[in-house]
Structure formats: C-alpha cells, structure tokens
Design an enzyme around this catalytic site. Structure first.
Site, short mmCIF file in Angstrom:
data_model
loop_
_atom_site.label_atom_id
_atom_site.label_comp_id
_atom_site.label_asym_id
_atom_site.label_seq_id
_atom_site.Cartn_x
_atom_site.Cartn_y
_atom_site.Cartn_z
N ASP A 1 -6.85 -6.02 2.63
CA ASP A 1 -6.51 -4.86 1.79
C ASP A 1 -5.39 -5.19 0.80
O ASP A 1 -5.40 -4.73 -0.35
CB ASP A 1 -6.07 -3.68 2.67
CG ASP A 1 -7.25 -2.90 3.23
OD1 ASP A 1 -8.37 -3.02 2.70
OD2 ASP A 1 -7.05 -2.16 4.22
N LYS B 1 -8.69 0.54 12.02
CA LYS B 1 -8.03 -0.71 11.60
C LYS B 1 -7.02 -1.22 12.62
O LYS B 1 -6.89 -2.43 12.81
CB LYS B 1 -7.38 -0.53 10.23
CG LYS B 1 -8.42 -0.47 9.11
CD LYS B 1 -7.80 -0.38 7.75
CE LYS B 1 -8.91 -0.28 6.70
NZ LYS B 1 -8.39 -0.16 5.34
P1 NDP Z 1 -4.93 6.52 7.63
O1 NDP Z 1 -5.61 7.66 8.30
O2 NDP Z 1 -4.59 5.31 8.41
O3 NDP Z 1 -3.56 7.05 6.96
C1 NDP Z 1 -3.56 8.25 6.22
C2 NDP Z 1 -2.20 8.43 5.58
O4 NDP Z 1 -2.32 9.56 4.69
C3 NDP Z 1 -1.07 8.75 6.55
O5 NDP Z 1 0.10 8.13 6.09
C4 NDP Z 1 -0.96 10.30 6.45
O6 NDP Z 1 0.33 10.78 6.70
C5 NDP Z 1 -1.28 10.50 5.00
N1 NDP Z 1 -1.82 11.83 4.66
C6 NDP Z 1 -3.05 12.31 4.98
N2 NDP Z 1 -3.21 13.54 4.44
C7 NDP Z 1 -2.06 13.83 3.78
C8 NDP Z 1 -1.63 14.95 3.01
N3 NDP Z 1 -2.41 16.01 2.83
N4 NDP Z 1 -0.40 14.91 2.48
C9 NDP Z 1 0.40 13.83 2.65
N5 NDP Z 1 0.04 12.72 3.36
C10 NDP Z 1 -1.18 12.74 3.92
O7 NDP Z 1 -5.86 6.15 6.38
P2 NDP Z 1 -5.96 4.75 5.58
O8 NDP Z 1 -4.59 4.22 5.36
O9 NDP Z 1 -6.95 3.87 6.21
O10 NDP Z 1 -6.59 5.25 4.20
C11 NDP Z 1 -5.83 6.05 3.30
C12 NDP Z 1 -6.65 6.27 2.03
O11 NDP Z 1 -6.78 5.04 1.33
C13 NDP Z 1 -8.05 6.78 2.34
O12 NDP Z 1 -8.40 7.73 1.38
C14 NDP Z 1 -8.90 5.54 2.19
O13 NDP Z 1 -10.21 5.85 1.77
C15 NDP Z 1 -8.15 4.78 1.10
N6 NDP Z 1 -8.36 3.34 1.19
C16 NDP Z 1 -9.01 2.73 0.15
C17 NDP Z 1 -9.23 1.38 0.17
C18 NDP Z 1 -9.90 0.75 -0.99
O14 NDP Z 1 -10.36 -0.39 -0.86
N7 NDP Z 1 -9.93 1.39 -2.13
C19 NDP Z 1 -8.80 0.55 1.32
C20 NDP Z 1 -8.08 1.27 2.34
C21 NDP Z 1 -7.89 2.63 2.27
P3 NDP Z 1 0.86 11.10 8.20
O15 NDP Z 1 1.38 9.80 8.75
O16 NDP Z 1 1.91 12.11 7.98
O17 NDP Z 1 -0.33 11.63 8.96
#
Ligand code: NDP
Length: 285
Positions: A109, A72
């Site tokens: 989004d 993204k």
């Molecule tokens: P990114 O990879 O950009 O961000 C992931 C985020 O999750 C970061 O803030 C990361 O923290 C955090 N994270 C990951 N694992 C853990 C954990 N075990 N404990 C705490 N924090 C954690 O992903 P996206 O933002 O693109 O997507 C996030 C989720 O949202 C995904 O599951 C995606 O499928 C879902 N999503 C759904 C959409 C929909 O239309 N329903 C649209 C967009 C996303 P850190 O910064 O510390 O690494």
C-alpha cells in the site's frame, strides 16, 4: 481473455465485501496481455473464517492473494514471515503461498501511495516536509510506514479515535506524531501533503469535515477512496486550488508489485489499466 488450463496459476483478492473490487480487472488485463497461464479471482470470506481460509491454502495451490478490508491485520498475523514494511505497518495486503507450506506477507500500500504521487504530483518530495495522514487503519498504516521509510521528516497521524492515532505514531517512532480530528488545522499548517486514509466519503457517504483551507497552497491532497473517484474531500481540495492525487492511481501502483509476487514477472506495458478501471467504474476514460 485469460484461458484456463490444468496448470493455471491462481491468485486473487480476499475481503468482505469484495464484489466491488477493481483488482480482478487490473490483474486479468495484465495476464491476458502477457499471455500468461494465470487467473485472478475475488474470494469473499466471512469475518470469522479468514484464518481457516488462509491455512487451507498452505502448500501453494493458490499462488497468493491481495488482502483488503477488514483483514489486513489478520493477514500479517497469519503469515510465517513478513517484509520489514509489513511489520512496520502492522498490516499486510499481500500473502504469498510457498510450496513448502509457508506463507509470506508484504505490504505494497505504501508503494501504491508513493507511486501515485510520482505519477500525479511529480514534483512532490516526501523528504521536503511534514505529511498528514487522516486515519489509523490498514491503509493509513501502510502509507505512514512508507513515508517514514522515504525520509519524511514528520508523519502526522490524525484520527477520530485518538488512542489509535497515538498508538500508530508511537509505533512509527520519533518521526511521527498523533493528533485528534479536532486538531487537524494544527496538523495541516505546514504540511506538504494530506492523505485521506479514512473510509469517510466511500460509496458516496459524507466526506470528512476537516479544514483543508489550513494547508499551504502547494500542499498535495490525496484520497485513498476511489469510489467515487472524485470524493467530496478531493472536490474541496480542487476548489481551494490544491494539486490532487486519486485513490485509483494508488490501487494501480500497489497492484504492480502484487502481480510480480504472484506471477513472477512485472505486469506488461501496453495495457491501459487505468482506462479499463475508469470504464468499469462507469466513468469516461
Ligand atoms: P480501516 O477500517 O482499517 O480504517 C478506517 C479508518 O477510517 C479508521 O481510522 C477510522 O477511524 C476512520 N473512519 C471511518 N469512518 C470515519 C468517519 N466517518 N469519520 C472519521 N474517520 C472515520 O480501513 P482501511 O484503512 O483499510 O481503508 C480506509 C479507506 O482507504 C477505505 O475507503 C479503503 O477503500 C481505502 N483504501 C484504498 C486503497 C487504494 O488502493 N486506493 C488501499 C487501502 C485502502 P477510527 O479509528 O476512529 O474508527
């Protein structure tokens, strides 16, 4: 079934991995119902090939595509122009290719989150109080920008990596504040909504260990993750009696303006894409 001709308009979704995406189910059902000469396909692109892939499509041989994890931020960087909401989010989930070779970026989004709240928590008012977003990645950024835009008095970014929470809050301006996961209870105290935008809980993984009991009884709890549809996070919210919103509704709501951008018209009414998506997930519709 969509038919393919010499003039078929092609759109799709780019991500890695992408095989799990439900977006083709939604868009192709709308195309078939509308009788449009179009198709929506998944593009699996390797992490180091994204910019090359995007550049190769300049000129409009493909109308556009949705962008999902992990591209993204790159999608925004690859575009020649971007909507204010995509710039504010620092992330794009829609790229549209014009015949003149330019690429326009958008981020739907945030519309997806607000649309999902409108359907599943209809009494919710984004202006009524602070909203907490767990996570600071692509999904969180789009949602946070939409809540700031909708007049939310304070958007609270709670993230595992503190710097990312503080950076995002900083970018969003005085109406936002960053917290660490350890400070979640403080952020939850008077929240009107809490949204999980982390990937914790995805594909049956362990959910986030946060004290949802610290939220007010009327606080709406949403999870962007839709696989599983009922994540451990949403189950915790339900046990506490909190109203909930699911990630599938967000997926559907962000897809509506995407379809318009690719195919030039709103998706047709009369096709129950939520039911189709639930069936694809193997759930009772
Ligand atoms: P990114 O990879 O950009 O961000 C992931 C985020 O999750 C970061 O803030 C990361 O923290 C955090 N994270 C990951 N694992 C853990 C954990 N075990 N404990 C705490 N924090 C954690 O992903 P996206 O933002 O693109 O997507 C996030 C989720 O949202 C995904 O599951 C995606 O499928 C879902 N999503 C759904 C959409 C929909 O239309 N329903 C649209 C967009 C996303 P850190 O910064 O510390 O690494």
């Amino acid at each position: 079934m969509t038919s393919i001709s010499g003039k078929t308009r092609v759109a799709g979704v780019v991500g890695q991995p992408i095989a799990h995406s439900l977006s083709p189910v939604l868009h192709n059902a709308w195309l078939a119902e509308a009788g449009l000469d179009g198709v929506y396909v998944p593009f699996a692109v390797e992490a180091d090939s994204f910019f090359r892939f995007v550049d190769s499509l300049r000129g409009g041989s493909v109308a556009g595509f949705n962008v999902t994890l992990p591209f993204k931020a790159e999608a925004l960087a690859a575009a020649d122009s971007a909507t204010p909401r995509a710039r504010m989010a620092h992330a794009a989930n829609v790229l549209v290719f014009a015949a003149d070779g330019t690429i326009a970026a958008d981020n739907t989004d945030g519309l997806g989150v607000l649309g999902a709240f409108a359907v599943q928590a209809p009494g919710f008012d984004p202006k009524a109080g602070p909203v907490v977003i767990l996570g600071a990645g692509g999904g969180a950024q789009g949602a946070a920008a939409a809540f700031v835009d909708a007049g939310c008095p304070q958007v609270r970014i709670v993230n595992r990596t503190e710097d990312k929470a503080l950076d995002l809050a900083d970018r969003l301006g005085p109406g936002a504040r960053g917290f660490t996961l350890d400070q979640a209870a403080e952020a939850f105290a008077d929240a009107t909504a809490v949204i999980n935008a982390t990937s914790a809980g995805l594909n049956g993984g362990p959910g986030l260990d946060v004290p949802l009991s610290a939220t007010p009884a009327t606080c709406v709890v949403m999870d962007m993750v839709y696989k599983p549809l009922k994540t451990p996070f949403l189950m915790q919210a339900e046990r506490l009696g909190r109203p909930t919103v699911d990630g599938l509704e967000m997926l559907i709501r962000q897809a509506i303006p995407s379809f318009e951008a690719f195919f030039g018209q709103a998706p047709p009414a009369g096709v129950d894409v939520r039911r189709l998506a639930l069936l694809t997930l193997g759930l009772d519709a």
